[in-house]
Scaffold this active site. Structure first.
Site, PDB file in Angstrom:
ATOM      1  N   VAL A  12      23.823 -47.665  22.878  1.00  0.00           N
ATOM      2  CA  VAL A  12      23.778 -48.852  23.730  1.00  0.00           C
ATOM      3  C   VAL A  12      23.273 -50.106  23.008  1.00  0.00           C
ATOM      4  CG1 VAL A  12      23.571 -47.539  25.872  1.00  0.00           C
ATOM      5  CG2 VAL A  12      21.505 -48.221  24.639  1.00  0.00           C
ATOM      6  N   SER A  13      22.871 -49.954  21.756  1.00  0.00           N
ATOM      7  CA  SER A  13      22.428 -51.145  21.018  1.00  0.00           C
ATOM      8  C   SER A  13      23.207 -51.247  19.710  1.00  0.00           C
ATOM      9  CB  SER A  13      20.924 -51.078  20.728  1.00  0.00           C
ATOM     10  OG  SER A  13      20.678 -50.266  19.597  1.00  0.00           O
ATOM     11  N   GLY A  14      23.136 -52.401  19.106  1.00  0.00           N
ATOM     12  CA  GLY A  14      23.877 -52.652  17.876  1.00  0.00           C
ATOM     13  C   GLY A  14      23.080 -52.431  16.612  1.00  0.00           C
TER      14      GLY A  14
END
Length: 165
Positions: free
Chosen positions: A38-40
């Site tokens: 869900v994060s980069g």
């Protein structure tokens, strides 16, 4: 003729649902944990929205450069996937860093917080996993099953009507 069409459509709906669920279920039978990114922080190697498969690993043998999944230190509810910068076997901890981050993570990752090693990632498949695990996704899957059952019932009725004529 109509019965065969209804039966085929019902069967295709079920096969489509099963095929969509296979990447989310079968690996679990072999001991893998599956998570959506869900994060980069691991881009570009593991983009946001990827599905990652986590396998068990002998933690002392995890090498620099491998990616591990672990529980965040604050609340143990978040799961983080970062690359190992250093494996401190004597103290039982890793120094990790997200590929997109400039510096290593502030806190070492204790062995006891490690879920396992990332063995495979599938870009964009995380969205599918999120959909199936959401309330709306479960309702959609249920609707597909109900639709397939109704099509099978229509097929039975149409075939019965054809036999009576």
């Amino acid at each position: 003729m109509a019965g065969a069409v209804f039966r085929s459509l019902g069967t295709l709906l079920l096969i489509g649902l099963i095929l969509a669920c296979l990447p989310l279920t079968v690996p679990r039978l072999f001991g893998y944990h599956i998570y959506s990114v869900v994060s980069g922080s691991m881009e570009p190697s593991i983009p946001t929205g990827s599905l990652v498969y986590i396998g068990e690993a002998e933690l002392k043998d995890v090498s620099e450069g491998e990616v591990i999944a672990f529980y965040g230190t604050r609340d143990m509810a978040s799961i983080i996937t970062h690359r190992v910068v250093e494996n401190r076997v004597l103290t039982g901890e890793f120094i990790t860093k997200g590929d997109a981050n400039q510096t290593a993570d502030m806190n070492p990752v204790l062995y006891e917080n490690v879920i396992g090693k990332v063995v495979h990632s599938v870009p964009a498949a995380g969205a599918m996993a999120e959909m199936f695990t959401s309330r709306e996704g479960k309702m959609l899957a249920g609707a597909v099953i109900v639709g397939a059952i109704l099509l099978q019932m229509l097929a039975f009725l149409a075939e019965r009507r054809e036999q009576m004529q």
